[in-house]
Every structure is written in C-alpha cells, then in structure tokens.
Design a protein around this motif. Structure first.
Motif, mmCIF file in Angstrom:
data_model
loop_
_atom_site.group_PDB
_atom_site.id
_atom_site.type_symbol
_atom_site.label_atom_id
_atom_site.label_comp_id
_atom_site.label_asym_id
_atom_site.label_seq_id
_atom_site.Cartn_x
_atom_site.Cartn_y
_atom_site.Cartn_z
ATOM 1 N N THR A 84 0.849 -1.200 0.000
ATOM 2 C CA THR A 84 0.000 0.000 0.000
ATOM 3 C C THR A 84 0.882 1.247 0.000
ATOM 4 O O THR A 84 0.598 2.223 -0.669
ATOM 5 C CB THR A 84 -0.930 0.055 1.226
ATOM 6 O OG1 THR A 84 -0.135 0.096 2.431
ATOM 7 C CG2 THR A 84 -1.861 -1.160 1.273
ATOM 8 N N HIS A 85 1.956 1.184 0.806
ATOM 9 C CA HIS A 85 2.946 2.253 0.859
ATOM 10 C C HIS A 85 4.145 1.697 1.621
ATOM 11 O O HIS A 85 4.124 0.536 2.045
ATOM 12 C CB HIS A 85 2.378 3.528 1.491
ATOM 13 C CG HIS A 85 1.957 3.420 2.930
ATOM 14 N ND1 HIS A 85 1.042 2.486 3.386
ATOM 15 C CD2 HIS A 85 2.322 4.144 4.028
ATOM 16 C CE1 HIS A 85 0.867 2.652 4.695
ATOM 17 N NE2 HIS A 85 1.636 3.638 5.099
ATOM 18 N N LEU A 86 5.194 2.510 1.792
ATOM 19 C CA LEU A 86 6.455 1.961 2.311
ATOM 20 C C LEU A 86 6.820 2.498 3.696
ATOM 21 O O LEU A 86 7.991 2.436 4.085
ATOM 22 C CB LEU A 86 7.597 2.226 1.311
ATOM 23 C CG LEU A 86 7.448 1.493 -0.037
ATOM 24 C CD1 LEU A 86 8.593 1.896 -0.984
ATOM 25 C CD2 LEU A 86 7.441 -0.023 0.145
ATOM 26 N N TYR B 181 7.521 2.429 7.635
ATOM 27 C CA TYR B 181 8.232 1.317 8.273
ATOM 28 C C TYR B 181 7.336 0.345 9.034
ATOM 29 O O TYR B 181 7.762 -0.778 9.318
ATOM 30 C CB TYR B 181 9.371 1.818 9.172
ATOM 31 C CG TYR B 181 8.992 2.833 10.221
ATOM 32 C CD1 TYR B 181 8.250 2.487 11.335
ATOM 33 C CD2 TYR B 181 9.427 4.157 10.102
ATOM 34 C CE1 TYR B 181 7.926 3.417 12.293
ATOM 35 C CE2 TYR B 181 9.104 5.110 11.055
ATOM 36 C CZ TYR B 181 8.351 4.734 12.156
ATOM 37 O OH TYR B 181 8.030 5.667 13.102
ATOM 38 N N ASP B 182 6.113 0.766 9.354
ATOM 39 C CA ASP B 182 5.221 -0.194 10.025
ATOM 40 C C ASP B 182 4.519 -1.099 9.009
ATOM 41 O O ASP B 182 3.642 -1.879 9.373
ATOM 42 C CB ASP B 182 4.202 0.530 10.911
ATOM 43 C CG ASP B 182 3.345 1.532 10.158
ATOM 44 O OD1 ASP B 182 3.886 2.218 9.270
ATOM 45 O OD2 ASP B 182 2.137 1.628 10.445
ATOM 46 N N HIS B 183 4.926 -1.009 7.743
ATOM 47 C CA HIS B 183 4.361 -1.870 6.697
ATOM 48 C C HIS B 183 5.439 -2.664 5.972
ATOM 49 O O HIS B 183 5.123 -3.489 5.118
ATOM 50 C CB HIS B 183 3.578 -1.026 5.675
ATOM 51 C CG HIS B 183 2.411 -0.302 6.287
ATOM 52 N ND1 HIS B 183 1.097 -0.666 6.075
ATOM 53 C CD2 HIS B 183 2.381 0.743 7.166
ATOM 54 C CE1 HIS B 183 0.301 0.136 6.775
ATOM 55 N NE2 HIS B 183 1.061 0.991 7.452
ATOM 56 N N THR B 184 6.731 -2.391 6.271
ATOM 57 C CA THR B 184 7.820 -2.927 5.430
ATOM 58 C C THR B 184 8.801 -3.846 6.154
ATOM 59 O O THR B 184 9.681 -4.424 5.506
ATOM 60 C CB THR B 184 8.652 -1.760 4.838
ATOM 61 O OG1 THR B 184 9.195 -0.984 5.927
ATOM 62 C CG2 THR B 184 7.816 -0.871 3.947
ATOM 63 N N GLY C 24 -5.400 0.528 3.334
ATOM 64 C CA GLY C 24 -4.108 0.909 3.929
ATOM 65 C C GLY C 24 -4.307 1.945 5.015
ATOM 66 O O GLY C 24 -5.167 1.788 5.893
ATOM 67 N N ASP C 25 -3.531 3.021 4.968
ATOM 68 C CA ASP C 25 -3.612 4.080 5.978
ATOM 69 C C ASP C 25 -4.367 5.301 5.457
ATOM 70 O O ASP C 25 -4.288 6.378 6.058
ATOM 71 C CB ASP C 25 -2.206 4.500 6.434
ATOM 72 C CG ASP C 25 -1.531 3.425 7.269
ATOM 73 O OD1 ASP C 25 -2.111 2.334 7.420
ATOM 74 O OD2 ASP C 25 -0.415 3.675 7.775
ATOM 75 N N ALA C 26 -5.109 5.146 4.338
ATOM 76 C CA ALA C 26 -5.899 6.274 3.831
ATOM 77 C C ALA C 26 -6.998 6.626 4.833
ATOM 78 O O ALA C 26 -7.439 7.775 4.914
ATOM 79 C CB ALA C 26 -6.502 5.936 2.475
ATOM 80 N N SER D 41 -5.574 -0.534 7.531
ATOM 81 C CA SER D 41 -4.439 -1.300 8.086
ATOM 82 C C SER D 41 -4.307 -1.219 9.605
ATOM 83 O O SER D 41 -3.573 -2.001 10.195
ATOM 84 C CB SER D 41 -3.120 -0.807 7.484
ATOM 85 O OG SER D 41 -3.087 -1.048 6.111
ATOM 86 N N HIS D 42 -4.943 -0.216 10.228
ATOM 87 C CA HIS D 42 -4.796 -0.069 11.682
ATOM 88 C C HIS D 42 -6.154 -0.036 12.377
ATOM 89 O O HIS D 42 -6.293 0.583 13.446
ATOM 90 C CB HIS D 42 -4.004 1.211 12.013
ATOM 91 C CG HIS D 42 -2.634 1.240 11.415
ATOM 92 N ND1 HIS D 42 -1.645 0.347 11.760
ATOM 93 C CD2 HIS D 42 -2.080 2.048 10.470
ATOM 94 C CE1 HIS D 42 -0.549 0.609 11.074
ATOM 95 N NE2 HIS D 42 -0.780 1.627 10.271
ATOM 96 N N ASP D 43 -7.152 -0.674 11.760
ATOM 97 C CA ASP D 43 -8.514 -0.594 12.307
ATOM 98 C C ASP D 43 -8.643 -1.366 13.624
ATOM 99 O O ASP D 43 -8.277 -2.546 13.716
ATOM 100 C CB ASP D 43 -9.510 -1.151 11.291
ATOM 101 C CG ASP D 43 -10.939 -1.011 11.785
ATOM 102 O OD1 ASP D 43 -11.439 0.131 11.779
ATOM 103 O OD2 ASP D 43 -11.527 -2.025 12.204
HETATM 104 ZN ZN ZN Z 1 0.689 2.430 8.957
#
Ligand code: ZN
Length: 279
Positions: free
Chosen positions: A101-103, A105-108, A207-209, A258-260
């Motif tokens: 979704t994006h890069l 650091y809490d996703h990579t 994601g984090d949108a 991603s953080h629900d």
């Molecule tokens: Zn995040």
C-alpha cells in the motif's frame, strides 16, 4: 481468480482513541499492524504489506525499537510475517507477489525476509524515499534498509489517478480481481487494493488512507496521529472524502484499514478469513 483472503496482525499498541479518531471518548483500544494474504488461482498466494519480520519493531533500529516497546508496542515472533504465512499453510518461497500500500516502516519490516518475491509498488512511493538520505527518510516514516536492496525485485506501476477520478485503478493480475486504487495523501504514492471474488463480493484494503472504518462510515475526522503522519494533509482529507462518497455508492464492499481497531480484535487470536464473511 481470487479464491481466498485472510487478515492477520503483526503486532499492536494501545493508544488513546481520540488521537486516532478526533472527538472520540477516551478509551485505550489496541491499534493493530494488519496485513492480508490472498490466494489467486493462477498466481498462488500473495501478500498485501509486510509489517514486521523476526526483528519486529527493531526494523527502525534497536534503540527506536526499544522505545516503541517501552511505549507499549506488543510484538511476538510468531506474529511476524513468515510465521503468519506458515500458520496459513504456506511456505515463504511460495509467495511470488507482494502488493505494498505504501512503504512506511510499520508496513515494510518483513520485506527483507521475502526477498525472492516480486514487490508491486506505485512508482512515486518507491522513488521518493530513495531520493532522501537515510536519516531524512526515517523522519518521513521510511526505513530504507527494509527495501532498498530490492531494486531488482520491484515491479513499479504508474501511480493510479485518485479514486474519484479513476475508481478502477490498475488491474494487477489482468483479470480484474486485484486493483490498485490511488489513495494519495497519507504518503506520496499511497494506494489501496480492491479485491473482487468470483461471486462478486469485494474487499477494499485501504491501507492508511483511513486509520479505521469509522473515519469512512461514520465520517469521523482524523485524529492527531494520522494528521501528523500525513505527507500531504489536504490531499489525505480529500482522499478520505472520496472514500466516504465511494462507500455511499458501494455500501456492500467490506472496508479494511491497516490499523482498524475492530478488525484487529477480530484477528487477535490468529489469521481470520475474510472470504467467509457474510454480506
Ligand atoms: Zn501504517
């Protein structure tokens, strides 16, 4: 054809709800780091985001990792990406595609442990952090060590136009089952993935949108944390507005940020199937 989809968490931290959802009552829910594993009949198992590897939050350095743990971030080795794949019955070597979704650091953190796979990333999301020094990148939320060695494993796609202009986005597997949709603002080239099962049911991993479903469905405003993490706050809020309108038109699509908080609770005890959801 998309056959199955599971959601799992790689760690969580308790946070005051109002810092995520502006104006919410003061409670301390678990904020999870979520990822998803799908199974496609032709492409096999594929991953969406790779929050933590075996080192957990220490992917940002042992000192910052210790600080995060001190702040209450919970991480156990069996929650990291490779054990999660194994809990779902897959070997890491079977994962050919990882959709980011994006890069941030809490996703990579788990990317390095799956270095054989093809990573699908929007072009600007890849190019922007690599144009920064490691220190500046970290300040912007990127740990370059997680992914810069993978230059020859990335499959960049042109940034899709924002959702409101192009709700169809990029058809990644060529059969309409997995579409990367432009949701910019939280980061420069942030995308969501809209997944369609063969019976027409859809899951939209945003994601984090939005940090949680209530930002979209209940139209709650972003709290201090998602506001301060936004690369372009005005654009992030515009994206959130278009997600709300999109949801009004497609109320049956299942939305997974991603953080629900609630999704995190639902997969607290292990990976949860999303393909068996009713309705
Ligand atoms: Zn995040």
């Amino acid at each position: 054809m998309l056959e199955q989809l599971w959601l799992f968490h790689c760690g969580w931290i308790r946070v005051p709800r109002p810092i995520i959802v502006a104006g919410a009552p003061m409670t301390f829910p678990r904020l999870p780091m979520l990822a998803a594993l799908g199974y496609h009949s032709e492409h096999g198992p594929f991953l969406i985001d790779a929050p933590f590897g075996h080192e957990g939050p220490s992917n940002v350095g042992s000192m910052m990792g210790a600080l995060l743990r001190g702040a209450g971030l919970k991480f156990e080795d069996e929650w990291s990406v490779v054990p999660r794949l194994e809990q779902l019955g897959f070997r890491p070597s079977e994962i050919n595609h990882i959709l980011m979704t994006h890069l941030h650091y809490d996703h990579t953190g788990g990317m390095k442990e799956l270095g054989h796979a093809h990573f699908h990333i929007a072009r600007s999301e890849w190019e922007f952090p690599l144009s920064l020094t490691p220190f500046t990148a970290l300040r912007e939320g990127y740990q370059l060590d997680d992914f810069r060695a993978m230059r020859n494993r990335v499959e960049l796609f042109d940034d899709p136009a924002p959702l409101e202009e192009d709700p169809d986005g990029v058809d990644l597997f060529g059969d309409g089952s997995v579409r990367a949709v432009g949701l910019p603002g939280h980061s420069i080239g942030h995308v969501g993935y809209r997944l369609t099962f063969d019976d027409g049911r859809r899951v939209f991993l945003v994601g984090d949108a939005a940090f949680c479903v209530e930002h979209i469905i209940e139209r709650r405003r972003l709290g201090r944390m998602p506001r301060s993490f936004a690369y372009n706050l005005a654009q992030a809020e515009e994206t959130l507005r278009s997600l709300r309108l999109y949801h009004d038109e497609h109320p049956d699509e299942v939305i997974v940020p991603s953080h629900d908080f609630e999704w995190g609770e639902r997969c607290l005890d292990g990976p949860t199937p999303l393909h068996r959801l009713e309705g």
